[in-house]
Structure formats: structure tokens, C-alpha cells
Scaffold this motif. Structure first.
Motif, PDB file in Angstrom:
ATOM      1  N   GLY A  86     -11.301  10.907   6.088  1.00 37.18           N
ATOM      2  CA  GLY A  86     -10.377   9.853   6.495  1.00 37.18           C
ATOM      3  C   GLY A  86      -9.778   9.181   5.277  1.00 37.18           C
ATOM      4  N   LEU A  87      -8.552   8.706   5.402  1.00 39.30           N
ATOM      5  CA  LEU A  87      -7.871   8.025   4.305  1.00 39.30           C
ATOM      6  C   LEU A  87      -7.444   6.637   4.753  1.00 39.30           C
ATOM      7  N   VAL A  88      -7.943   5.622   4.051  1.00 40.10           N
ATOM      8  CA  VAL A  88      -7.485   4.250   4.243  1.00 40.10           C
ATOM      9  C   VAL A  88      -6.579   3.924   3.063  1.00 40.10           C
ATOM     10  N   ALA A  89      -5.282   3.873   3.325  1.00 41.86           N
ATOM     11  CA  ALA A  89      -4.275   3.595   2.293  1.00 41.86           C
ATOM     12  C   ALA A  89      -3.549   2.315   2.692  1.00 41.86           C
ATOM     13  N   PRO A  90      -4.055   1.152   2.277  1.00 41.05           N
ATOM     14  CA  PRO A  90      -3.433  -0.102   2.714  1.00 41.05           C
ATOM     15  C   PRO A  90      -1.929  -0.164   2.464  1.00 41.05           C
ATOM     16  N   TYR A  91      -1.487   0.382   1.313  1.00 38.99           N
ATOM     17  CA  TYR A  91      -0.047   0.532   1.082  1.00 38.99           C
ATOM     18  C   TYR A  91       0.279   2.012   1.062  1.00 38.99           C
ATOM     19  N   LEU A  92       1.265   2.408   1.856  1.00 37.09           N
ATOM     20  CA  LEU A  92       1.648   3.816   1.972  1.00 37.09           C
ATOM     21  C   LEU A  92       2.992   4.016   1.274  1.00 37.09           C
ATOM     22  N   ALA A  93       2.984   4.833   0.236  1.00 40.08           N
ATOM     23  CA  ALA A  93       4.189   5.055  -0.572  1.00 40.08           C
ATOM     24  C   ALA A  93       5.097   6.122   0.040  1.00 40.08           C
ATOM     25  N   TYR A  94       6.220   6.323  -0.620  1.00 43.59           N
ATOM     26  CA  TYR A  94       7.197   7.349  -0.272  1.00 43.59           C
ATOM     27  C   TYR A  94       7.701   7.232   1.163  1.00 43.59           C
ATOM     28  N   MET A  95       7.921   6.006   1.613  1.00 41.16           N
ATOM     29  CA  MET A  95       8.524   5.795   2.934  1.00 41.16           C
ATOM     30  C   MET A  95      10.006   5.416   2.829  1.00 41.16           C
ATOM     31  N   ARG A  96      10.474   5.080   1.627  1.00 44.52           N
ATOM     32  CA  ARG A  96      11.847   4.587   1.457  1.00 44.52           C
ATOM     33  C   ARG A  96      12.883   5.700   1.645  1.00 44.52           C
ATOM     34  N   ASP A 221       8.148  -7.839   3.657  1.00 44.33           N
ATOM     35  CA  ASP A 221       7.085  -6.842   3.748  1.00 44.33           C
ATOM     36  C   ASP A 221       6.732  -6.271   2.380  1.00 44.33           C
ATOM     37  N   ILE A 222       7.746  -5.968   1.570  1.00 45.82           N
ATOM     38  CA  ILE A 222       7.504  -5.393   0.249  1.00 45.82           C
ATOM     39  C   ILE A 222       8.196  -6.237  -0.812  1.00 45.82           C
ATOM     40  N   ALA A 223       7.448  -6.715  -1.791  1.00 44.26           N
ATOM     41  CA  ALA A 223       8.026  -7.404  -2.944  1.00 44.26           C
ATOM     42  C   ALA A 223       8.034  -6.413  -4.101  1.00 44.26           C
ATOM     43  N   SER A 224       9.170  -5.786  -4.333  1.00 49.19           N
ATOM     44  CA  SER A 224       9.279  -4.781  -5.380  1.00 49.19           C
ATOM     45  C   SER A 224      10.004  -5.358  -6.589  1.00 49.19           C
ATOM     46  N   THR A 225      11.330  -5.447  -6.538  1.00 53.31           N
ATOM     47  CA  THR A 225      12.065  -6.097  -7.632  1.00 53.31           C
ATOM     48  C   THR A 225      12.052  -7.610  -7.493  1.00 53.31           C
ATOM     49  N   ALA A 226      11.757  -8.115  -6.292  1.00 57.29           N
ATOM     50  CA  ALA A 226      11.708  -9.553  -5.973  1.00 57.29           C
ATOM     51  C   ALA A 226      13.083 -10.209  -6.004  1.00 57.29           C
ATOM     52  N   ARG A 227      14.156  -9.441  -6.178  1.00 62.52           N
ATOM     53  CA  ARG A 227      15.488 -10.041  -6.252  1.00 62.52           C
ATOM     54  C   ARG A 227      15.912 -10.669  -4.930  1.00 62.52           C
ATOM     55  N   CYS A 246       6.403 -18.173  -0.986  1.00 59.89           N
ATOM     56  CA  CYS A 246       6.805 -16.789  -0.752  1.00 59.89           C
ATOM     57  C   CYS A 246       5.572 -15.974  -0.360  1.00 59.89           C
ATOM     58  N   ILE A 247       5.689 -15.263   0.754  1.00 59.31           N
ATOM     59  CA  ILE A 247       4.592 -14.422   1.221  1.00 59.31           C
ATOM     60  C   ILE A 247       5.088 -12.986   1.338  1.00 59.31           C
ATOM     61  N   ALA A 248       4.357 -12.063   0.735  1.00 60.84           N
ATOM     62  CA  ALA A 248       4.671 -10.640   0.823  1.00 60.84           C
ATOM     63  C   ALA A 248       3.453  -9.885   1.331  1.00 60.84           C
ATOM     64  N   VAL A 249       3.694  -8.859   2.122  1.00 65.92           N
ATOM     65  CA  VAL A 249       2.585  -8.012   2.558  1.00 65.92           C
ATOM     66  C   VAL A 249       2.117  -7.146   1.390  1.00 65.92           C
ATOM     67  N   HIS A 250       3.061  -6.432   0.775  1.00 67.90           N
ATOM     68  CA  HIS A 250       2.727  -5.503  -0.301  1.00 67.90           C
ATOM     69  C   HIS A 250       3.284  -6.027  -1.624  1.00 67.90           C
ATOM     70  N   ALA A 251       2.402  -6.458  -2.510  1.00 65.28           N
ATOM     71  CA  ALA A 251       2.804  -7.089  -3.773  1.00 65.28           C
ATOM     72  C   ALA A 251       2.975  -6.040  -4.872  1.00 65.28           C
ATOM     73  N   LEU A 252       4.072  -5.301  -4.830  1.00 70.41           N
ATOM     74  CA  LEU A 252       4.311  -4.272  -5.836  1.00 70.41           C
ATOM     75  C   LEU A 252       4.756  -4.890  -7.162  1.00 70.41           C
ATOM     76  N   THR A 274      -3.207  -5.623   0.076  1.00 72.59           N
ATOM     77  CA  THR A 274      -2.960  -4.189   0.215  1.00 72.59           C
ATOM     78  C   THR A 274      -2.721  -3.535  -1.133  1.00 72.59           C
ATOM     79  N   VAL A 275      -2.204  -4.306  -2.086  1.00 74.64           N
ATOM     80  CA  VAL A 275      -2.008  -3.870  -3.470  1.00 74.64           C
ATOM     81  C   VAL A 275      -2.654  -4.930  -4.356  1.00 74.64           C
ATOM     82  N   LEU A 276      -3.531  -4.508  -5.242  1.00 75.39           N
ATOM     83  CA  LEU A 276      -4.263  -5.451  -6.078  1.00 75.39           C
ATOM     84  C   LEU A 276      -3.301  -6.253  -6.950  1.00 75.39           C
ATOM     85  N   HIS A 277      -3.353  -7.599  -6.811  1.00 80.71           N
ATOM     86  CA  HIS A 277      -2.447  -8.469  -7.579  1.00 80.71           C
ATOM     87  C   HIS A 277      -3.031  -9.871  -7.603  1.00 80.71           C
ATOM     88  N   ILE A 278      -2.653 -10.630  -8.619  1.00 81.51           N
ATOM     89  CA  ILE A 278      -3.154 -11.994  -8.773  1.00 81.51           C
ATOM     90  C   ILE A 278      -2.776 -12.892  -7.598  1.00 81.51           C
TER      91      ILE A 278
END
Length: 302
Positions: A86-96, A221-227, A246-252, A274-278
Motif C-alpha cells: 500500500g502507498l500513503v502519499a499525502p501529496y500526489l505529484a504529476y496531477m497538473r 489547495d496548493i501553495a507553489s509559487t505563492a503568487r 493564509c491556509i494551504a493544504v499542500h505547502a510546496l 501533507t508536505v513537511l514544512h515549518i
């Protein structure tokens, strides 16, 4: 009675694995992971996996770096006689990349899904970026379960910000933001977003005359560039509103995104773990553990 599955944490996922273990009662397995000087990965299972179900915990930010150790972890466990992987992947990449936007491109979300489906027997993730794909079943050939972050975010809001008005970054977020608002028993609205490029986003704010006395909370949902959040912060400031939380699910927070957002005059930045961050303050482990046990129960009957 059959033995419970063993949980193994890929590097950087140790804290989540321990929380999943505490919530489920499943044991964290022992193994050795190392990287040779030439960059190749090597692993050795110290816990007996033969005849056991194995759960690999690996969030998939920076996926190109994480994928080979994950693939080897699943393949070696299978080679050693593990019953299911089984795979628990809290953040799932390559969906864009869920469409061919330009000639010569590929739909990489489908290719990535085929790869993960080739070595895992089931998948659990949190709020994947579903846009043109309406469900993971469209591209993943293994059973999958999506855990919603909305209940956990709403619980955090009820405890910490009971006088909040929730703000979604664009019209596409309305359904999700509305769900959080309903659970948190607070008001909500959404912004209109026009993207001019990878780093240029224009955001217009609805009439905020009735927001006085409420704490603006930007949800994404996703904070990537945060722009997107930065542009929204600027508009809220121009409207005379207090600095938003500011609240994000996935703190990229790719590149300088974290620093740029900090300089935008925010009151606080909070994310799910879901993504390790401060910024992690909202734990998804209880909900993930529940989904994990439900998936295990179903797969055991199959």
C-alpha cells in the motif's frame, strides 16, 4: 488472526509514519536506507515482510528525487514475499499536466499514474489536484482513496479562528471553500483570478463591506509559487482589511515563495502536514490512518 501491516517511512516521512502508527496501532517496520556516492539507492528490510502487508509512506513533493527509492522499496518488498503493497502519499505529484496543452507534450499525469499503479496495490492521498480528471480512477488502475482536508481545516478554524471569513483564490475553489466554511460555521467568498504567466497573477476582491470585525482567511489547495496568495493579500490590504491568515493544504513553496509570502504582510501562514514544512499545524494523520485501515479491510476481503 492475521498480523497487521508494517509501516515503512521513506526519508522525510518519519514523523507522519509514527503518527499513522499511533492512530492505527500498526507497527513501524525497521529497515536501512542508504545512498551510494554515485547516487544509487540501496535498502535492506530488517523487519520480516514475507507474508505481511506493507504500507509505504511517501509524500511526493520533489517526486523525481523520491520516486526511485519508493519504487525500489515496493519492488524489494514484493521480491521478499510481501503480500500487498500500500502507498500513503499525502501529496500526489504529476496531477497538473492533465491535458496536452501544446504540440509535442504528453499527458504526464496518466504516465505517472501508470507507473505508481505498476508497483503498488492501493493508494491513499489528500486532495489531489483533480481538474480535467474527475477522479483518480480515470488514470490509476489500482484502488485509491482520497482523504479530504476540509474537515481537518474546519476543526482548526473552529478552535483558533472562530470569527473568520474564508476566501478562495478563484472561482474553481468555490465548492471546496464552501465545504470548509459549512463545517467551520463561518462565511465565505471567492476571488476572481487572471493568470498572466507562471509568476504573474491578477486578483480582484468582491465587495468586502460586510467583512468588518471578521478575520480574512485565504484558502488554497496548493501553495507553489505563492503568487496567487500574494496578489490576494495586496488586494485585501488595499480594501482596508486586516492582514489575512493564509491556509494551504499542500505547502510546496517552491523557490522563494515562502519568503515572498512572508513579506506580503500576512498575519500567519498555516498548512496541513501533507508536505513537511515549518508552517505545518493541521494534522492529516488521523484521517489518513482511518482511510488506511478502511483500505486494508477491503483489500483483505478481496
Amino acid at each position: 488472526m492475521s498480523e497487521t501491516p508494517l509501516i515503512f517511512a521513506l526519508p522525510g516521512n518519519e514523523a507522519m509514519a509514527q503518527q499513522l502508527s499511533a492512530a492505527s496501532g500498526w507497527q513501524v517496520g525497521a529497515w536501512q536506507l542508504q545512498r551510494f556516492p554515485d547516487g544509487e539507492s540501496k535498502l535492506r528490510y530488517l523487519s520480516q515482510v514475507q507474508g505481511r502487508d506493507v504500507v509505504l509512506v511517501c509524500t511526493l513533493d520533489q517526486p523525481d528525487m523520491r520516486l526511485m527509492p519508493l519504487y525500489l522499496a515496493a519492488s524489494v518488498a514484493r521480491e521478499l514475499g510481501a503480500r500487498r503493497i500500500g502507498l500513503v502519499a499525502p501529496y500526489l505529484a504529476y496531477m497538473r499536466q492533465d491535458a496536452r496543452f501544446h504540440p509535442g507534450e504528453g499527458i504526464t499525469s496518466a504516465h505517472f499514474a501508470r507507473l505508481l499503479s505498476s508497483f503498488a496495490d492501493w493508494l491513499i492521498t489528500v486532495d489531489p489536484h483533480l481538474h480535467r480528471h474527475h477522479s483518480l480512477d480515470e488514470i490509476y488502475s489500482i484502488p485509491s482513496k482520497v482523504v479530504a482536508a476540509a474537515p481537518s481545516i474546519a476543526a482548526w478554524l473552529r478552535l483558533h479562528l472562530p470569527q473568520a471569513v474564508l476566501i478562495g483564490p478563484d472561482e474553481e475553489s468555490e465548492q471546496w471553500v464552501a465545504a470548509v466554511a459549512q463545517l467551520a460555521a463561518c462565511r465565505h467568498t471567492v476571488l476572481r483570478k487572471v493568470r498572466h504567466g507562471d509568476h504573474e497573477v491578477e486578483v480582484s476582491v468582491p465587495d468586502s463591506a460586510n467583512w468588518q470585525g471578521l478575520q480574512p482567511v485565504l484558502l488554497d489547495d496548493i501553495a507553489s509559487t505563492a503568487r496567487t496568495m500574494v496578489a490576494a493579500c495586496n488586494h485585501l490590504h488595499a480594501a482596508g482589511l486586516p492582514p489575512p491568515v493564509c491556509i494551504a493544504v499542500h505547502a510546496l513553496f517552491a523557490g522563494d515563495a515562502w519568503q515572498v509570502l512572508q513579506q506580503a504582510g500576512v498575519a500567519q501562514v498555516v498548512s496541513c502536514d501533507t508536505v513537511l514544512h515549518i508552517s505545518n499545524q493541521i494534522s492529516m494523520a488521523p484521517a489518513l490512518a482511518q482511510a488506511m485501515m478502511e483500505m486494508q479491510a477491503v483489500s483483505s476481503r478481496a
